[in-house]
Structure formats: C-alpha cells, structure tokens
Design a protein around this motif. Structure first.
Motif, PDB file in Angstrom:
ATOM      1  N   ALA A 129       0.815  -1.224   0.000  1.00  0.00           N
ATOM      2  CA  ALA A 129       0.000   0.000   0.000  1.00  0.00           C
ATOM      3  C   ALA A 129       0.841   1.263   0.000  1.00  0.00           C
ATOM      4  N   GLN A 147      -0.725   4.340   2.928  1.00  0.00           N
ATOM      5  CA  GLN A 147      -1.558   3.270   3.483  1.00  0.00           C
ATOM      6  C   GLN A 147      -3.025   3.680   3.529  1.00  0.00           C
ATOM      7  N   ASN A 148      -3.514   4.049   2.351  1.00  0.00           N
ATOM      8  CA  ASN A 148      -4.917   4.425   2.208  1.00  0.00           C
ATOM      9  C   ASN A 148      -5.810   3.214   2.519  1.00  0.00           C
ATOM     10  N   PRO A 149      -6.777   3.373   3.429  1.00  0.00           N
ATOM     11  CA  PRO A 149      -7.639   2.237   3.799  1.00  0.00           C
ATOM     12  C   PRO A 149      -8.373   1.629   2.607  1.00  0.00           C
ATOM     13  N   GLN A 150      -8.779   2.467   1.639  1.00  0.00           N
ATOM     14  CA  GLN A 150      -9.482   1.948   0.469  1.00  0.00           C
ATOM     15  C   GLN A 150      -8.550   1.096  -0.402  1.00  0.00           C
ATOM     16  N   VAL A 151      -7.313   1.579  -0.528  1.00  0.00           N
ATOM     17  CA  VAL A 151      -6.324   0.809  -1.303  1.00  0.00           C
ATOM     18  C   VAL A 151      -6.039  -0.522  -0.623  1.00  0.00           C
ATOM     19  N   ALA A 172      -7.991  -2.213   1.397  1.00  0.00           N
ATOM     20  CA  ALA A 172      -9.156  -3.091   1.247  1.00  0.00           C
ATOM     21  C   ALA A 172      -9.230  -3.681  -0.153  1.00  0.00           C
ATOM     22  N   ALA A 173      -8.927  -2.858  -1.178  1.00  0.00           N
ATOM     23  CA  ALA A 173      -8.964  -3.344  -2.561  1.00  0.00           C
ATOM     24  C   ALA A 173      -7.909  -4.419  -2.801  1.00  0.00           C
ATOM     25  N   ARG A 188      -6.644  -6.462  -0.535  1.00  0.00           N
ATOM     26  CA  ARG A 188      -7.043  -7.682   0.156  1.00  0.00           C
ATOM     27  C   ARG A 188      -8.083  -8.464  -0.660  1.00  0.00           C
ATOM     28  N   ASP A 205      -8.906 -11.286   2.167  1.00  0.00           N
ATOM     29  CA  ASP A 205     -10.023 -10.977   3.065  1.00  0.00           C
ATOM     30  C   ASP A 205     -10.817 -12.234   3.411  1.00  0.00           C
TER      31      ASP A 205
END
Length: 314
Positions: A39, A43-47, A49-50, A52, A58
């Motif tokens: 990331a 460490q963007n949370p959306q990046v 999550a994508a 994973r 996930d």
C-alpha cells in the motif's frame, strides 16, 4: 514397469497435497503484512481493502487455500505481490539457471565422488583409502560460501582465469555461460562429491565382501574387472538413491552459492520473496521444488528397474 511407475505416481499425489498444505500454512506464519507493504507510505484504507479483495486475503485461510489449489490445478500459481508478474513467468526465468547449476554441480560431484569411493573401497586400509577419507571429510567440513569467496579471490582476482560472478544464458554465449558456472558448480559439487564418495565406498565395501565377488576372484579374473564389472555394477542401486537425493538437494539448497556468485536462480528468487513477504512467489517456488524432488525420485525408481531386472517382477 508401467505398473510400478503408476504406483509411484499414485503415491506422489497425496505427498503433493500434504506439501501444498504445509507450504500454504507455514507461509501464513511469516511476520508482517504484505498488503501494508504494497500500500505504500500513505496506506490508504481503500487501497488496502482493494488489495485484500484482489488477492483473496479478506477470505478465511481455508478458503484461501482452496482458491489457491484451484488456480494451481489450472496452471496458475498467482502473481507476485510486489511486481504483479505471474509466478509461472518468474519460475520459467529462474528454473533453467538453477537446473544448469545443478547439472554441472552433479557432474563435478560424480567425477569426484564415485572414482574416489571405488578407489577407497578397493584399497581399504591403505594410503588411498586414508587420503580419500581425509578429502571427503574436508569437503563436507568446508562451508560453501567460504570456498566460493576463496575461489573468486584466487581464480578470478589473482589469476584472471574465470568470471567472478554473474550469469550468461547458454543460448546467448554457450562457452561464456559454462565459464561463469564452473566455480559455483565446483563449490556445490565438491561438498556433494564428498558425501557421494562416502556412500560409494560403503556400498562397494558391502558388495566386495559377498560370495560372488570371492568366486570371481577365485576364477582368476582381473582385479579391475572384478571391482568395476561385478562390484560397482551391483553397488549402483544405493548410489542411484543418493544421487537422486543429492540432485534434489542441489535444486533446493544452492541459496548461499547463488548469493556469493550473484546467480539469478531459484535460491535468490526465494530469498528475495521471503524478505519481501511475497507469499505467492514463496508458495510457487517451494511447490515446484517439491515437484522436482518427486520427479527425480520417480526417475531413480525407473533406473532401479533398469539396473536390477528382478525388481520388474516385484
């Protein structure tokens, strides 16, 4: 023969399944999170999550394993988490390098180990026997990385005889490729040749004590004929077993040698993958290495049958 080979293949299937489970389970124990490294600094949370979702990280571990096995059965070992390059492509680039090193190392090991083992057994208790055992113990005791560094300093730096490091594909320049591989092959082959010498000596001593050898000597056959034709031929089966194991060891255990001589083979690939937490590459390389072990042992089983016709009836 075909029935025996089919039985060996059937035995190999559960072995591969067990190995795949161990590979997948153990790599989950590696510290760190590869997604966090991929990331970047933000460490963007959306990046995250994508990523994973993209790599099925996930999902629960059993689901991840099933998805991975499904892809493997379709010839897809996944893609590198760091470079997004297909693992099959990376293996196709690196495996021929390590195979060339392993074959040349095995040639060195056979050239050193088998003649030394035969001479040692034939002169048991003599000067040749003691000399061969001293060389064998020395070969097994000297670390590969130390011998490699010494060879680079002496042969390349001082004598300017061979390239000190690097790799050239045989298709690009065959003789330069052989020259760059001579020193690393000798480093690997010397250690394995020492092991092969001890096993060859042991196998030959067992055969030379048998009744048919004493009968051959009583008939007045030449000593060389008795040792080579009657002795070595019947000692080949345990030697073939050792050769199969040593060749598999060469494929899997050339990490330090490849690092010392900067050879871009399997060893360097898996070391880099472990340090980068590149799970897909680690899984693919270890799985292919296990498959190579199984294929080599299957080839050894075929050689057993060719060397000993009595096994065809078993």
């Amino acid at each position: 023969m075909l029935r025996i080979i089919a039985n060996r293949v059937l035995v190999a299937i559960p072995t591969l399944i067990l190995v795949s489970m161990m590979i997948f389970g153990l790599q989950k124990l590696l510290p760190g999170d590869p997604v966090m490294a991929m990331a970047g600094e933000d460490q963007n949370p959306q990046v995250i999550a994508a990523l994973r979702v993209k790599y099925h990280l996930d999902e629960p571990v059993p689901v991840q394993y099933v998805l991975w096995v499904r892809d493997v059965l379709h010839g897809n070992l996944g893609s590198s988490l760091r470079t997004d390059v297909p693992v099959t492509e990376l293996i196709a680039q690196k495996l021929p390098v390590t195979l060339q090193l392993a074959v040349m190392g095995m040639i060195v090991a056979i050239g050193i180990g088998i003649p030394a083992g035969i001479l040692s057994a034939a002169s048991k208790g003599g000067a040749l026997d003691y000399g061969a055992n001293i060389l064998a113990l020395s070969g097994m005791s000297i670390p590969n990385f130390w011998l490699g560094i010494i060879l680079i300093f002496v042969v390349s730096v001082e004598w300017h005889l061979l390239p000190s490091s690097g790799y050239v594909p045989p298709g690009e320049d065959f003789w330069l490729s052989i020259k760059t591989m001579i020193m690393p092959a000798f480093v690997l082959g010397a250690a394995l040749g020492a092991q092969l010498m001890r096993h060859t000596r042991s196998a030959m001593l067992s055969v030379l004590r048998t009744d048919y050898i004493r009968t051959a000597r009583a008939k007045g056959l030449l000593r060389g004929t008795v040792i080579i034709k009657h002795g070595f031929r019947n000692a080949l089966i345990p030697i073939v077993t050792v050769l199969a194991l040593l060749f598999g060891e060469l494929l899997a255990g050339a990490v330090l040698t490849e690092q010392v001589f900067t050879i871009p083979g399997f060893g360097k690939l898996i070391v880099d993958a472990v340090f980068n937490r590149d799970y897909a590459v680690v899984q693919g390389v270890v799985l292919v290495t296990a498959l190579c072990f199984i294929v080599v042992n299957l080839f050894a089983d075929v050689l057993y049958i060719l060397l000993n016709p009595r096994l065809r009836r078993s």
